[in-house]
Structure formats: C-alpha cells, structure tokens
Motif scaffolding. Sequence first.
Motif, PDB file in Angstrom:
ATOM      1  N   TYR A   1     -50.105 -10.179 -54.010  1.00  0.00           N
ATOM      2  CA  TYR A   1     -49.516 -10.710 -55.345  1.00  0.00           C
ATOM      3  C   TYR A   1     -47.965 -10.388 -55.476  1.00  0.00           C
ATOM      4  CZ  TYR A   1     -54.199 -12.102 -57.041  1.00  0.00           C
ATOM      5  OH  TYR A   1     -55.224 -12.515 -57.031  1.00  0.00           O
ATOM      6  N   THR A   2     -47.126 -11.145 -55.884  1.00  0.00           N
ATOM      7  CA  THR A   2     -45.770 -10.725 -56.286  1.00  0.00           C
ATOM      8  C   THR A   2     -45.375 -10.813 -57.500  1.00  0.00           C
ATOM      9  OG1 THR A   2     -45.222 -11.979 -54.146  1.00  0.00           O
ATOM     10  CG2 THR A   2     -43.305 -11.444 -55.521  1.00  0.00           C
ATOM     11  N   GLU A   3     -44.692 -10.019 -58.157  1.00  0.00           N
ATOM     12  CA  GLU A   3     -44.591  -9.849 -59.497  1.00  0.00           C
ATOM     13  C   GLU A   3     -43.505 -11.105 -60.101  1.00  0.00           C
ATOM     14  OE1 GLU A   3     -43.418  -6.689 -63.108  1.00  0.00           O
ATOM     15  OE2 GLU A   3     -43.381  -6.042 -60.983  1.00  0.00           O
ATOM     16  N   VAL A   4     -44.000 -11.557 -61.052  1.00  0.00           N
ATOM     17  CA  VAL A   4     -43.227 -12.691 -61.700  1.00  0.00           C
ATOM     18  C   VAL A   4     -42.927 -12.370 -63.219  1.00  0.00           C
ATOM     19  CG1 VAL A   4     -43.938 -14.550 -60.178  1.00  0.00           C
ATOM     20  CG2 VAL A   4     -45.082 -14.099 -62.423  1.00  0.00           C
ATOM     21  N   THR A   5     -41.692 -12.924 -63.656  1.00  0.00           N
ATOM     22  CA  THR A   5     -41.617 -12.621 -65.067  1.00  0.00           C
ATOM     23  C   THR A   5     -42.629 -13.403 -66.047  1.00  0.00           C
ATOM     24  OG1 THR A   5     -40.128 -14.621 -65.578  1.00  0.00           O
ATOM     25  CG2 THR A   5     -39.209 -12.534 -64.635  1.00  0.00           C
ATOM     26  N   VAL A   6     -42.908 -12.801 -67.299  1.00  0.00           N
ATOM     27  CA  VAL A   6     -43.780 -13.433 -68.066  1.00  0.00           C
ATOM     28  C   VAL A   6     -43.532 -14.845 -68.410  1.00  0.00           C
ATOM     29  CG1 VAL A   6     -44.767 -13.133 -70.306  1.00  0.00           C
ATOM     30  CG2 VAL A   6     -44.504 -10.966 -69.164  1.00  0.00           C
TER      31      VAL A   6
ATOM     32  N   ALA B   1     -42.307 -17.007 -66.367  1.00  0.00           N
ATOM     33  CA  ALA B   1     -42.679 -17.903 -65.201  1.00  0.00           C
ATOM     34  C   ALA B   1     -44.295 -18.089 -65.537  1.00  0.00           C
ATOM     35  CB  ALA B   1     -42.401 -17.402 -64.033  1.00  0.00           C
ATOM     36  N   VAL B   2     -44.961 -17.474 -66.236  1.00  0.00           N
ATOM     37  CA  VAL B   2     -46.582 -17.913 -66.221  1.00  0.00           C
ATOM     38  C   VAL B   2     -46.704 -19.144 -66.824  1.00  0.00           C
ATOM     39  CG1 VAL B   2     -48.659 -17.316 -67.170  1.00  0.00           C
ATOM     40  CG2 VAL B   2     -47.089 -15.309 -66.254  1.00  0.00           C
ATOM     41  N   PRO B   3     -47.433 -20.206 -66.189  1.00  0.00           N
ATOM     42  CA  PRO B   3     -47.726 -21.674 -66.840  1.00  0.00           C
ATOM     43  C   PRO B   3     -48.304 -21.558 -68.265  1.00  0.00           C
ATOM     44  CG  PRO B   3     -48.556 -21.464 -64.586  1.00  0.00           C
ATOM     45  CD  PRO B   3     -48.212 -19.897 -65.060  1.00  0.00           C
ATOM     46  N   ALA B   4     -47.983 -22.391 -69.084  1.00  0.00           N
ATOM     47  CA  ALA B   4     -48.432 -22.651 -70.299  1.00  0.00           C
ATOM     48  C   ALA B   4     -49.968 -22.475 -70.543  1.00  0.00           C
ATOM     49  CB  ALA B   4     -48.076 -23.900 -71.061  1.00  0.00           C
ATOM     50  N   ALA B   5     -50.661 -23.224 -69.491  1.00  0.00           N
ATOM     51  CA  ALA B   5     -51.895 -23.264 -69.199  1.00  0.00           C
ATOM     52  C   ALA B   5     -52.806 -22.047 -69.330  1.00  0.00           C
ATOM     53  CB  ALA B   5     -52.368 -24.272 -68.313  1.00  0.00           C
ATOM     54  N   VAL B   6     -52.082 -21.053 -68.625  1.00  0.00           N
ATOM     55  CA  VAL B   6     -52.739 -19.751 -68.115  1.00  0.00           C
ATOM     56  C   VAL B   6     -52.398 -19.037 -69.796  1.00  0.00           C
ATOM     57  CG1 VAL B   6     -52.505 -17.444 -67.040  1.00  0.00           C
ATOM     58  CG2 VAL B   6     -52.170 -19.744 -65.915  1.00  0.00           C
ATOM     59  N   LYS B   7     -51.255 -19.264 -70.317  1.00  0.00           N
ATOM     60  CA  LYS B   7     -50.823 -18.485 -71.441  1.00  0.00           C
ATOM     61  C   LYS B   7     -52.175 -18.881 -72.482  1.00  0.00           C
ATOM     62  CE  LYS B   7     -46.051 -17.555 -70.873  1.00  0.00           C
ATOM     63  NZ  LYS B   7     -44.721 -17.789 -71.209  1.00  0.00           N
ATOM     64  N   THR B   8     -52.347 -20.192 -72.840  1.00  0.00           N
ATOM     65  CA  THR B   8     -53.229 -20.937 -73.583  1.00  0.00           C
ATOM     66  C   THR B   8     -54.509 -20.145 -73.164  1.00  0.00           C
ATOM     67  OG1 THR B   8     -51.806 -22.864 -73.836  1.00  0.00           O
ATOM     68  CG2 THR B   8     -54.133 -22.815 -74.662  1.00  0.00           C
ATOM     69  N   ALA B   9     -55.115 -20.051 -72.123  1.00  0.00           N
ATOM     70  CA  ALA B   9     -56.281 -19.752 -71.919  1.00  0.00           C
ATOM     71  C   ALA B   9     -56.475 -18.031 -72.193  1.00  0.00           C
ATOM     72  CB  ALA B   9     -56.754 -19.967 -70.336  1.00  0.00           C
TER      73      ALA B   9
ATOM     74  N   LYS C   1     -47.669  -7.686 -67.626  1.00  0.00           N
ATOM     75  CA  LYS C   1     -47.155  -7.846 -66.194  1.00  0.00           C
ATOM     76  C   LYS C   1     -47.988  -9.112 -65.728  1.00  0.00           C
ATOM     77  CE  LYS C   1     -45.406  -3.382 -64.916  1.00  0.00           C
ATOM     78  NZ  LYS C   1     -45.543  -2.329 -63.880  1.00  0.00           N
ATOM     79  N   ALA C   2     -47.249  -9.844 -64.890  1.00  0.00           N
ATOM     80  CA  ALA C   2     -47.685 -11.204 -64.341  1.00  0.00           C
ATOM     81  C   ALA C   2     -47.473 -11.013 -62.750  1.00  0.00           C
ATOM     82  CB  ALA C   2     -47.524 -12.337 -65.021  1.00  0.00           C
ATOM     83  N   PHE C   3     -48.485 -11.491 -62.073  1.00  0.00           N
ATOM     84  CA  PHE C   3     -48.208 -11.309 -60.606  1.00  0.00           C
ATOM     85  C   PHE C   3     -48.748 -12.938 -59.883  1.00  0.00           C
ATOM     86  CE2 PHE C   3     -48.817  -7.223 -61.909  1.00  0.00           C
ATOM     87  CZ  PHE C   3     -47.727  -6.457 -61.173  1.00  0.00           C
ATOM     88  N   VAL C   4     -48.264 -13.381 -58.930  1.00  0.00           N
ATOM     89  CA  VAL C   4     -48.742 -14.460 -58.384  1.00  0.00           C
ATOM     90  C   VAL C   4     -48.799 -14.353 -56.870  1.00  0.00           C
ATOM     91  CG1 VAL C   4     -46.465 -15.681 -58.060  1.00  0.00           C
ATOM     92  CG2 VAL C   4     -48.551 -17.191 -58.544  1.00  0.00           C
TER      93      VAL C   4
END
Length: 98
Positions: free
Chosen positions: A38-43, A45-53, A65-68
């Motif tokens: 996993y590579t750290e990304v900014t918050v 950069a997280v897709p809206a679908a993931v934030k909504t879920a 923190k978020a990683f992808v």
Amino acid sequence: MKKLILSAIVVFGTMSMHANVWPVSENAKATVTIQSEYTEVTVDAVPAAVKTALQTAYPGAKLDKAFVNDKKEYKLEISVGDQKATVYSDVNGNWLKI
C-alpha cells in the motif's frame, strides 16, 4: 517369584519410556499470504464512493490516513471517538475482508 516380579518391573519400565514420545507430523503446511504493498495517499485523493461508504458504516468516523495498492483497494485508518481502527475498501466503496 523374584524373576516374575523383576520381569514385570522391566516390562513396565520399558513401556513408560516410550509413553513420552510425541509423534511428529510430516504433513505440516504453512500458509503465507502476500499482500499488495500500500502507498500512502492524501485524504482528498480517496474516491467519494469510499468516503460515503465510510460515513454510512461508521457515522462520525474521522479518516486519519489513507493508503492504496495496485488493485485500487484502499486501506483506511480511521478514528471514532477515542477508538482507532483499520478498514479496507475497494474503489466502489465495498468493504473487503483481509
């Protein structure tokens, strides 16, 4: 009579020496799970679908923190109140069991 008692002692003594031997399994298998890095990304950069879920499943949760990874699976470190947790989601907001 002495020979009979002596023979019984020898037989029982021999049997007790073998009672402590543990069988060794030659069929032991090890399972190794290799996870994608996993590579750290900014918050942001997280897709809206993931934030909504995330807000639907964990109301009031804060995304720390978020990683992808290469498969577009997200590892999210969240905090709800004073509790911290790590959850996993795909790009569409579906929760993954890892």
